[in-house]
Design an enzyme around this catalytic site. Structure first.
Site, PDB file in Angstrom:
ATOM      1  N   GLY A   1      -0.103 -27.258 -24.440  1.00 49.55           N
ATOM      2  CA  GLY A   1      -0.807 -25.990 -24.609  1.00 49.55           C
ATOM      3  C   GLY A   1      -1.885 -25.845 -23.556  1.00 49.55           C
ATOM      4  N   GLY A   2      -3.094 -26.332 -23.891  1.00 53.85           N
ATOM      5  CA  GLY A   2      -4.197 -26.254 -22.930  1.00 53.85           C
ATOM      6  C   GLY A   2      -4.462 -27.587 -22.245  1.00 53.85           C
ATOM      7  N   GLY A   3      -3.892 -28.674 -22.787  1.00 53.63           N
ATOM      8  CA  GLY A   3      -4.105 -29.985 -22.165  1.00 53.63           C
ATOM      9  C   GLY A   3      -5.480 -30.561 -22.430  1.00 53.63           C
TER      10      GLY A   3
ATOM     11  N   SER B   1     -14.005 -26.896 -26.510  1.00 56.91           N
ATOM     12  CA  SER B   1     -12.928 -26.818 -25.519  1.00 56.91           C
ATOM     13  C   SER B   1     -12.367 -25.407 -25.395  1.00 56.91           C
ATOM     14  CB  SER B   1     -11.798 -27.758 -25.940  1.00 56.91           C
ATOM     15  OG  SER B   1     -11.427 -27.488 -27.290  1.00 56.91           O
TER      16      SER B   1
ATOM     17  N   GLU C   1     -12.725 -22.796 -23.692  1.00 54.64           N
ATOM     18  CA  GLU C   1     -12.391 -22.148 -22.419  1.00 54.64           C
ATOM     19  C   GLU C   1     -11.016 -22.556 -21.886  1.00 54.64           C
ATOM     20  OE1 GLU C   1     -16.122 -23.504 -20.735  1.00 54.64           O
ATOM     21  OE2 GLU C   1     -16.695 -21.434 -20.329  1.00 54.64           O
TER      22      GLU C   1
ATOM     23  N   SER D   1      -7.679 -27.627 -35.366  1.00 50.67           N
ATOM     24  CA  SER D   1      -8.964 -27.597 -34.668  1.00 50.67           C
ATOM     25  C   SER D   1     -10.056 -26.945 -35.517  1.00 50.67           C
ATOM     26  CB  SER D   1      -8.734 -26.796 -33.376  1.00 50.67           C
ATOM     27  OG  SER D   1      -9.923 -26.389 -32.804  1.00 50.67           O
TER      28      SER D   1
ATOM     29  N   TYR E   1     -20.397 -35.996 -35.866  1.00 47.50           N
ATOM     30  CA  TYR E   1     -19.879 -36.036 -34.501  1.00 47.50           C
ATOM     31  C   TYR E   1     -20.793 -36.944 -33.681  1.00 47.50           C
ATOM     32  CZ  TYR E   1     -18.045 -34.072 -30.127  1.00 47.50           C
ATOM     33  OH  TYR E   1     -17.449 -33.892 -28.903  1.00 47.50           O
TER      34      TYR E   1
HETATM   35  C1  LIG Z   1     -14.512 -31.462 -23.932  1.00 47.75           C
HETATM   36  C2  LIG Z   1     -13.721 -31.278 -25.178  1.00 47.75           C
HETATM   37  C3  LIG Z   1     -14.291 -30.659 -26.280  1.00 47.75           C
HETATM   38  C4  LIG Z   1     -13.548 -30.494 -27.447  1.00 47.75           C
HETATM   39  N1  LIG Z   1     -14.119 -29.852 -28.500  1.00 47.75           N
HETATM   40  C5  LIG Z   1     -13.398 -29.628 -29.620  1.00 47.75           C
HETATM   41  C6  LIG Z   1     -13.961 -28.920 -30.715  1.00 47.75           C
HETATM   42  O1  LIG Z   1     -15.106 -28.469 -30.678  1.00 47.75           O
HETATM   43  N2  LIG Z   1     -13.186 -28.712 -31.809  1.00 47.75           N
HETATM   44  C7  LIG Z   1     -11.895 -29.153 -31.851  1.00 47.75           C
HETATM   45  O2  LIG Z   1     -11.223 -28.915 -32.850  1.00 47.75           O
HETATM   46  N3  LIG Z   1     -11.354 -29.869 -30.836  1.00 47.75           N
HETATM   47  C8  LIG Z   1     -12.055 -30.093 -29.725  1.00 47.75           C
HETATM   48  N4  LIG Z   1     -11.495 -30.778 -28.683  1.00 47.75           N
HETATM   49  C9  LIG Z   1     -10.120 -31.290 -28.801  1.00 47.75           C
HETATM   50  C10 LIG Z   1      -9.042 -30.297 -28.317  1.00 47.75           C
HETATM   51  O3  LIG Z   1      -9.618 -29.287 -27.530  1.00 47.75           O
HETATM   52  C11 LIG Z   1      -8.325 -29.678 -29.499  1.00 47.75           C
HETATM   53  O4  LIG Z   1      -7.553 -30.667 -30.114  1.00 47.75           O
HETATM   54  C12 LIG Z   1      -7.439 -28.480 -29.143  1.00 47.75           C
HETATM   55  O5  LIG Z   1      -7.072 -27.842 -30.337  1.00 47.75           O
HETATM   56  C13 LIG Z   1      -6.197 -28.833 -28.372  1.00 47.75           C
HETATM   57  O6  LIG Z   1      -5.598 -27.630 -27.920  1.00 47.75           O
HETATM   58  P1  LIG Z   1      -4.741 -27.595 -26.577  1.00 47.75           P
HETATM   59  O7  LIG Z   1      -4.166 -26.239 -26.464  1.00 47.75           O
HETATM   60  O8  LIG Z   1      -5.530 -28.068 -25.443  1.00 47.75           O
HETATM   61  O9  LIG Z   1      -3.604 -28.621 -26.951  1.00 47.75           O
HETATM   62  P2  LIG Z   1      -2.948 -29.739 -26.040  1.00 47.75           P
HETATM   63  O10 LIG Z   1      -3.968 -30.699 -25.585  1.00 47.75           O
HETATM   64  O11 LIG Z   1      -2.086 -29.126 -25.005  1.00 47.75           O
HETATM   65  O12 LIG Z   1      -2.015 -30.440 -27.136  1.00 47.75           O
HETATM   66  C14 LIG Z   1      -2.568 -31.111 -28.245  1.00 47.75           C
HETATM   67  C15 LIG Z   1      -1.422 -31.651 -29.112  1.00 47.75           C
HETATM   68  O13 LIG Z   1      -0.714 -30.568 -29.724  1.00 47.75           O
HETATM   69  C16 LIG Z   1       0.623 -30.480 -29.246  1.00 47.75           C
HETATM   70  N5  LIG Z   1       0.889 -29.067 -29.013  1.00 47.75           N
HETATM   71  C17 LIG Z   1       0.229 -28.233 -28.162  1.00 47.75           C
HETATM   72  N6  LIG Z   1       0.738 -26.985 -28.279  1.00 47.75           N
HETATM   73  C18 LIG Z   1       1.713 -27.025 -29.214  1.00 47.75           C
HETATM   74  C19 LIG Z   1       2.614 -26.063 -29.767  1.00 47.75           C
HETATM   75  N7  LIG Z   1       2.613 -24.788 -29.395  1.00 47.75           N
HETATM   76  N8  LIG Z   1       3.494 -26.475 -30.717  1.00 47.75           N
HETATM   77  C20 LIG Z   1       3.521 -27.764 -31.119  1.00 47.75           C
HETATM   78  N9  LIG Z   1       2.701 -28.719 -30.616  1.00 47.75           N
HETATM   79  C21 LIG Z   1       1.813 -28.348 -29.681  1.00 47.75           C
HETATM   80  C22 LIG Z   1       0.675 -31.346 -27.997  1.00 47.75           C
HETATM   81  O14 LIG Z   1       1.951 -31.896 -27.751  1.00 47.75           O
HETATM   82  C23 LIG Z   1      -0.373 -32.407 -28.304  1.00 47.75           C
HETATM   83  O15 LIG Z   1       0.155 -33.431 -29.103  1.00 47.75           O
HETATM   84  C24 LIG Z   1     -12.208 -30.963 -27.506  1.00 47.75           C
HETATM   85  C25 LIG Z   1     -11.646 -31.568 -26.383  1.00 47.75           C
HETATM   86  C26 LIG Z   1     -12.388 -31.719 -25.229  1.00 47.75           C
HETATM   87  C27 LIG Z   1     -11.759 -32.354 -24.032  1.00 47.75           C
END
Ligand SMILES: Cc1cc2nc3c(=O)[nH]c(=O)nc-3n(C[C@H](O)[C@H](O)[C@H](O)COP(=O)(O)OP(=O)(O)OC[C@H]3O[C@@H](n4cnc5c(N)ncnc54)[C@H](O)[C@@H]3O)c2cc1C
Length: 527
Positions: free
Chosen positions: A132-134, A200, A202, A214, A448
């Protein structure tokens, strides 16, 4: 953000928009030097991922499904789809380790193409990692590849449409590849908002929010992401699921809950229907001072249990408060800063005024001191900056990482003490452990933690030891191994302890039914 301005690709070795990367200001560098002793750690430049290991005769099938231009095998694209953004992920990328790179990146457009890619992968025994967003921080993008004919990243970047809006029911159906700002921009055109702002925000995507359950910084007012979801469409290797036909239902167990938090191990989420709200006409953010973390936490509990929650509610412990206030000229002179609480209100002008005054009255009665709007505004404007600071600290040889958990109010103090002790004992003298209450409920809250320590010779092993000790302490205290970062590969052993044998068997049975060949995110989530 205008929806026609796509969210930029993140730097492969750092967090966020590459144009916002900056070194520490001189004053902060002095602080770092004083606390940790600066030791520059330059990243390896020009590293290349291993050559793709997917038989050439497999690619034409994939190209037929999504179009040749959407099957990418170049080094740059594969590098950008390697792992997530935890500190160990960044340290590996900085060291030039790209061993987890996918063999190909495939970009389907729409549910039908996702179904076809999964059929292709199941037929040929190729592992698939939905992307998704990584922004994952728990190893959820580092699937196991042994035993498979290859590994592809299924990048949802082309699936960025707002599919439907129902302004009577106040729901919106979104494709999974929309990043936080893109989804909000589309909803804003209709005067609507989702109100989901994780740190995250953005860069993370709608599908990722659902797949990881999330929780955002405004969860006290808007709820966790899983609480916003009313419907889901999911493509699995054995068929599609279309879930959520009413606002509430007694038609058996809620299968949406099987998909929420399934981290790509059961299927690929191809659309999400969410509850939306009117975009707030008014907002206000305040700071409050508490004499201790315990006093502030008790006040949060009173708000939650009294049905009087603001939209944003967070409380820093003494160490985090002191650090927020710290600048080199005030070191040693900031006597007893207490604990900083942020309260935020969003809604109509009347709603904001009414709630702000009721919350303020209760907080004052409980012993809080109003600090006015300045701390609230400072928090609001810096709310997405901390991950950039992490990169700058890593550059200067400081190991910085976070972890989170949740428990019932009656166990909060024990959990706080035990996790802090585990981190301090493992990492030793000179370790900074900061904590805040990030989300609250009637029955409990999440904690946290942020940890900063001078990097040793092997910072990844250094962190893994600390994280294992903290995770053991969390499970021993009866708390959850994750409140919102999800399980990934990192939390798997502790998930097994949290849900027990029968729980593990249930997850394995669902996996076997939906993904019998085990191609989806092997090694992620399921113990
Ligand atoms: C600096 C930082 C701050 C953060 N702050 C928060 C916060 O405040 N709250 C919070 O909840 N999390 C936070 N996170 C964690 C992260 O952002 C969350 O887990 C977010 O929901 C992941 O979304 P993504 O789109 O980046 O998913 P990805 O990183 O791309 O994927 C996450 C997981 O979900 C799977 N996946 C992605 N998309 C799909 C889809 N469409 N269908 C099925 N599986 C899928 C992937 O295979 C992977 O296993 C943070 C991370 C960072 C690096």
């Amino acid at each position: 953000m205008d929806r026609r301005t796509p969210v930029p690709e993140m730097h492969p070795q750092r967090w966020g928009d590459p144009s916002r990367a900056a070194d520490l200001p001189e004053s902060a560098l002095e602080l770092v030097e004083l606390a940790f002793g600066s030791r520059e750690r330059p990243a390896v430049a020009g590293a290349r991922p291993p050559a793709p290991d997917l038989a050439d005769d497999l690619l034409p099938g994939l190209r037929t499904i999504v179009g040749a231009e959407h099957v990418l095998v170049d080094d740059a694209t594969r590098t950008l789809r390697t792992r997530g953004k935890s500190t160990p992920d960044l340290l590996r990328a900085r060291a030039g380790d790209l061993d987890d790179a996918p063999d190909a990146v495939v970009r389907p457009d729409g549910h039908g193409e996702v179904v076809a890619v999964l059929e292709w992968a199941a037929e040929h025994g190729v592992a698939v990692v939905p992307f998704g967003g990584g922004t994952c921080v728990t190893g959820g993008l580092a699937a196991r590849r042994d035993g498979f004919a290859g590994l592809v990243s299924l990048d949802l970047v082309r699936m960025k449409r707002l599919l439907a809006v129902d302004e009577v029911s106040m729901t919106a159906t979104l494709q999974p590849g929309l990043r936080g700002p893109e989804a909000e921009a589309l909803l804003a055109e209709r005067g609507l908002t989702l109100g989901h702002y994780p740190q995250s925000f953005e860069h993370a995507s709608i599908g990722g929010f659902a797949a990881t359950r999330s929780s955002g910084q405004s969860s006290a007012g808007y709820g966790r992401f899983d609480a916003m979801v009313v419907g889901l469409t999911v493509a699995t290797p054995t068929g599609s699921l279309d879930l959520g036909s009413a606002p509430a239902s007694a038609a058996g167990p809620d299968l949406r809950q099987l998909v929420l938090g399934s981290e790509g191990a059961f299927g690929v989420i191809t659309s999400v229907t969410v509850r939306v709200r009117r975009a707030p006409a008014a907002t206000a953010y305040d700071g409050w001072r508490w004499p201790s973390f315990a006093a502030g936490a008790d006040a949060m509990r009173a708000l939650a249990q009294g049905g009087l929650l603001p939209t944003v509610l967070r409380l820093s412990d003494e160490s985090e408060t002191a650090l927020n206030l710290a600048d080199p000229s005030s070191i040693g002179s900031t006597d007893d800063p207490g604990c900083l609480m942020i309260t935020g209100y969003e809604g109509t002008a009347e709603q904001v005024a009414e709630r702000r005054s009721a919350v303020g009255a209760l907080l004052e009665r409980l012993g809080g001191t109003a600090l006015g709007e300045e701390p609230g505004q400072r928090w609001l404007h810096g709310r997405f900056d901390a991950p950039y600071l992490r990169d700058s600290l890593l550059d200067h040889g400081v190991l910085v990482e976070t972890l989170e958990t949740a428990t019932f109010w009656s166990d909060r103090e024990r959990l706080y003490d035990d996790v802090r002790a585990a981190l301090q004992d493992t990492l030793g003298e000179g370790t900074l452990v900061l904590c805040h209450v990030s989300h609250v409920y009637e029955t409990g809250c999440s904690l946290y933690f942020t940890v900063a320590v001078r990097q040793g010779d092997d910072p990844i092993a250094q962190w893994q030891r600390a994280k294992a000790a903290a995770s053991d302490a969390i499970v021993a205290a009866g708390a959850t191994i994750t409140h919102h970062h999800a399980v990934g590969t990192d939390h798997r052993p502790w998930l097994a302890r949290e849900i027990g044998d029968v729980g593990v068997r249930v997850l394995r049975a669902v996996k076997a039914e939906l993904d019998p060949a085990g191609i989806l995110n092997p090694g992620v989530l399921i113990p």
